[in-house]
Design a protein around this motif. Structure first.
Motif, PDB file in Angstrom:
ATOM      1  N   ILE A 298       0.834  -1.209   0.000  1.00  0.00           N
ATOM      2  CA  ILE A 298       0.000   0.000   0.000  1.00  0.00           C
ATOM      3  C   ILE A 298       0.866   1.256   0.000  1.00  0.00           C
ATOM      4  CG2 ILE A 298      -1.981  -1.081   1.127  1.00  0.00           C
ATOM      5  CD1 ILE A 298      -0.957   0.738   3.602  1.00  0.00           C
ATOM      6  N   LYS A 299       2.184   1.055   0.070  1.00  0.00           N
ATOM      7  CA  LYS A 299       3.047   2.259   0.075  1.00  0.00           C
ATOM      8  C   LYS A 299       3.962   2.241  -1.156  1.00  0.00           C
ATOM      9  CE  LYS A 299       6.872   0.561   2.837  1.00  0.00           C
ATOM     10  NZ  LYS A 299       7.786   0.801   3.917  1.00  0.00           N
ATOM     11  N   SER A 300       4.243   3.425  -1.614  1.00  0.00           N
ATOM     12  CA  SER A 300       5.132   3.526  -2.771  1.00  0.00           C
ATOM     13  C   SER A 300       6.580   3.484  -2.298  1.00  0.00           C
ATOM     14  CB  SER A 300       4.861   4.815  -3.531  1.00  0.00           C
ATOM     15  OG  SER A 300       4.976   5.897  -2.638  1.00  0.00           O
ATOM     16  N   ASN A 301       7.456   3.013  -3.178  1.00  0.00           N
ATOM     17  CA  ASN A 301       8.869   2.943  -2.821  1.00  0.00           C
ATOM     18  C   ASN A 301       9.687   3.645  -3.911  1.00  0.00           C
ATOM     19  OD1 ASN A 301      11.489   2.189  -2.150  1.00  0.00           O
ATOM     20  ND2 ASN A 301      10.794   0.209  -1.327  1.00  0.00           N
ATOM     21  N   PRO A 302      10.075   4.920  -3.653  1.00  0.00           N
ATOM     22  CA  PRO A 302      10.782   5.678  -4.697  1.00  0.00           C
ATOM     23  C   PRO A 302      12.127   5.054  -5.082  1.00  0.00           C
ATOM     24  CG  PRO A 302      10.393   7.023  -2.728  1.00  0.00           C
ATOM     25  CD  PRO A 302       9.909   5.673  -2.422  1.00  0.00           C
ATOM     26  N   LEU A 303      12.766   4.389  -4.101  1.00  0.00           N
ATOM     27  CA  LEU A 303      14.061   3.767  -4.383  1.00  0.00           C
ATOM     28  C   LEU A 303      13.944   2.662  -5.431  1.00  0.00           C
ATOM     29  CD1 LEU A 303      15.990   3.360  -1.004  1.00  0.00           C
ATOM     30  CD2 LEU A 303      16.824   4.409  -3.096  1.00  0.00           C
ATOM     31  N   LEU A 304      12.930   1.835  -5.250  1.00  0.00           N
ATOM     32  CA  LEU A 304      12.713   0.723  -6.180  1.00  0.00           C
ATOM     33  C   LEU A 304      11.753   1.099  -7.317  1.00  0.00           C
ATOM     34  CD1 LEU A 304      12.335  -2.114  -3.520  1.00  0.00           C
ATOM     35  CD2 LEU A 304      14.291  -1.780  -5.005  1.00  0.00           C
TER      36      LEU A 304
ATOM     37  N   PRO B 243       4.810  -6.161  -3.259  1.00  0.00           N
ATOM     38  CA  PRO B 243       5.537  -5.765  -2.045  1.00  0.00           C
ATOM     39  C   PRO B 243       7.031  -6.100  -2.172  1.00  0.00           C
ATOM     40  CG  PRO B 243       3.782  -7.344  -1.570  1.00  0.00           C
ATOM     41  CD  PRO B 243       3.941  -7.321  -3.033  1.00  0.00           C
ATOM     42  N   THR B 244       7.842  -5.405  -1.381  1.00  0.00           N
ATOM     43  CA  THR B 244       9.286  -5.697  -1.394  1.00  0.00           C
ATOM     44  C   THR B 244       9.552  -6.928  -0.527  1.00  0.00           C
ATOM     45  OG1 THR B 244       9.647  -4.319   0.531  1.00  0.00           O
ATOM     46  CG2 THR B 244       9.884  -3.252  -1.613  1.00  0.00           C
TER      47      THR B 244
END
Lengths: 202, 236
Positions: free
Chosen positions: A146-152, A160-161
């Protein structure tokens, strides 16, 4: 101010639960009534934090994206299917260990501790690689972040990571608290909230 | 396809890790516990080699057998014949010719000299726990059963029982007894306890086709009348 008070209660409750589970699983205490009492008191202290009017990130995400949550009985069935598969592999491994090492490992250690690595591995590997598990397959369910991951370069709603999945699997081990969440925060459990993931229909 | 390979590789690594860690897990538990296993293995192995002393005993009219040499008394089921044996390795046996049931009492030497009742009880508790985990102990008992003329013994259950404040390790096995061309299944219930420098191995054997409830009742009657005490000694 109210938030801090609730947080303090929550931490105290979590401490009660942790100490009770430690005495049950590690110290092998047989004072079951005392342990059950402590767990219930811990849950009672934790309850205000997770009341329905305090929305979690997962719930906000469900609302904003207009997602229809997976009905509770589907999640219960998926849990049961997964649980029996884990139990099957655990039993086979214990039989092989008793044959090869002439030792009943499940009698030497608490079975709940022994089954934990199997559960963590089972969920982590499947949810990370396929975003689903064997139990979730019949209902075509999958796990999303549910959260964005700017790094990936991942947006909310994507896969999901590995770290999220690992946290999700480890949180499942505190199953007593997890079940409590399902009772009050349907259809999301503690492992969904902490890992910031959600189970949706494909 | 890459995902499938990753999955297979992970499964292989996971189970390899589990099997590698088992050795360390066993070692860690064993190192924190006193190793009394060796004592039970040695004393059970010695059961077959122990030369029996000349025993002073009495079977009274109530079927209470008293052995003054090894200080014990036990109630024998009604209608059983006594076989004290004449050889130096012979042990006391009570048998029912019609039913084929046997009550055998083996007394062997142990290294636990001067063991008190409290010490015996704590050792029996420890053995019961070890018996559940260390499968090599089971092998020792099974060998002792094979030595007594039975085939293919199979362990069924173990538990601790208390008779007259004395704890016994109770082991139940299933085995076969060859009679002419037939291999008849038998059930044997063994009770192990320690007193002075001796190990007491009391075995109740019955054919499987006999009512087990009735037989368990007989075992209960015998064992509840089993006393091992210095007071059971011959009159001057």
């Amino acid at each position: 101010m109210k938030g801090y008070k609730n947080l303090l209660f929550g931490i105290t409750g979590l401490l009660f639960i942790t100490v009770s589970l430690k005495s049950l699983l590690i110290d092998k205490s047989d004072e079951y009534m005392k342990i059950i009492g402590c767990v219930l008191f811990g849950l009672f202290l934790m309850y205000p934090i997770f009341k329905k009017n305090d929305q979690t990130g997962v719930e906000k995400f469900i609302e904003s994206k207009n997602i229809i949550g997976v009905i509770w009985w589907k999640r219960l069935i998926t849990f049961l299917i997964d649980f029996f598969i884990i139990l099957f592999f655990y039993s086979i491994t214990m039989i092989l260990i008793s044959k090869f090492f002439e030792t009943r490992l499940d009698k030497l250690y608490n079975p709940l501790i022994l089954i934990s690595p199997f559960a963590v591995f089972y969920y982590t590997i499947q949810e990370y690689l396929f975003q689903t598990t064997l139990g979730k397959l019949p209902f075509k369910l999958k796990v999303i972040s549910i959260k964005s991951n700017p790094l990936l370069k991942k947006e909310a709603g994507s896969n999901p990571t590995f770290f999220q999945i690992l946290i999700r699997s480890l949180t499942r081990l505190v199953f007593v608290v997890d079940i409590f969440f399902f009772l009050f925060k349907r259809p999301i459990g503690l492992h969904d909230i902490i890992s910031k993931t959600i189970v949706i229909h494909k | 396809m890459k995902k499938i390979y990753t999955l297979i590789g992970s499964i292989v690594c996971f189970f390899a890790l589990i099997f590698i860690s088992v050795k360390f897990l066993i070692k860690e538990v064993k190192s924190t516990k006193p190793n009394n296993n060796l004592e039970i293995v040695n004393s059970i192995n010695r059961l077959n080699d122990s030369q029996q002393r000349i025993q002073y005993s009495l079977l009274n009219k109530d079927n209470l057998y008293e052995n003054y040499s090894y200080n014990y008394a036990i109630k024998i089921p009604e209608g059983y014949k006594t076989n004290k044996g004449i050889g130096k390795y012979s042990t006391i046996q009570f048998y029912n010719e019609e039913l084929g049931c046997i009550v055998a009492i083996n007394v062997g030497e142990s290294n636990l000299e001067g063991i008190t009742l409290v010490e015996n009880n704590s050792i029996i508790r420890e053995f019961a726990e070890e018996y559940e985990t260390d499968l090599s102990l089971n092998q020792t008992i099974e060998n002792a059963i094979i030595d007594r003329g039975y085939n293919s013994p199979k362990f069924l259950k173990s538990n601790i029982v208390n008779y007259n404040n004395r704890l016994f390790l109770n082991l139940t096995h299933e085995a076969f007894r060859r009679k002419n061309k037939n291999n008849n299944p038998v059930v044997m219930s063994s009770f192990i306890t320690y007193y002075k420098g001796y190990i007491y191995f009391i075995q109740f054997v019955s054919y499987k086709f006999i009512s087990q409830k009735k037989w368990e009742n007989e075992i209960e009657k015998s064992m509840s009348n089993l006393f091992i005490n210095k007071f059971i000694s011959k009159k001057d």
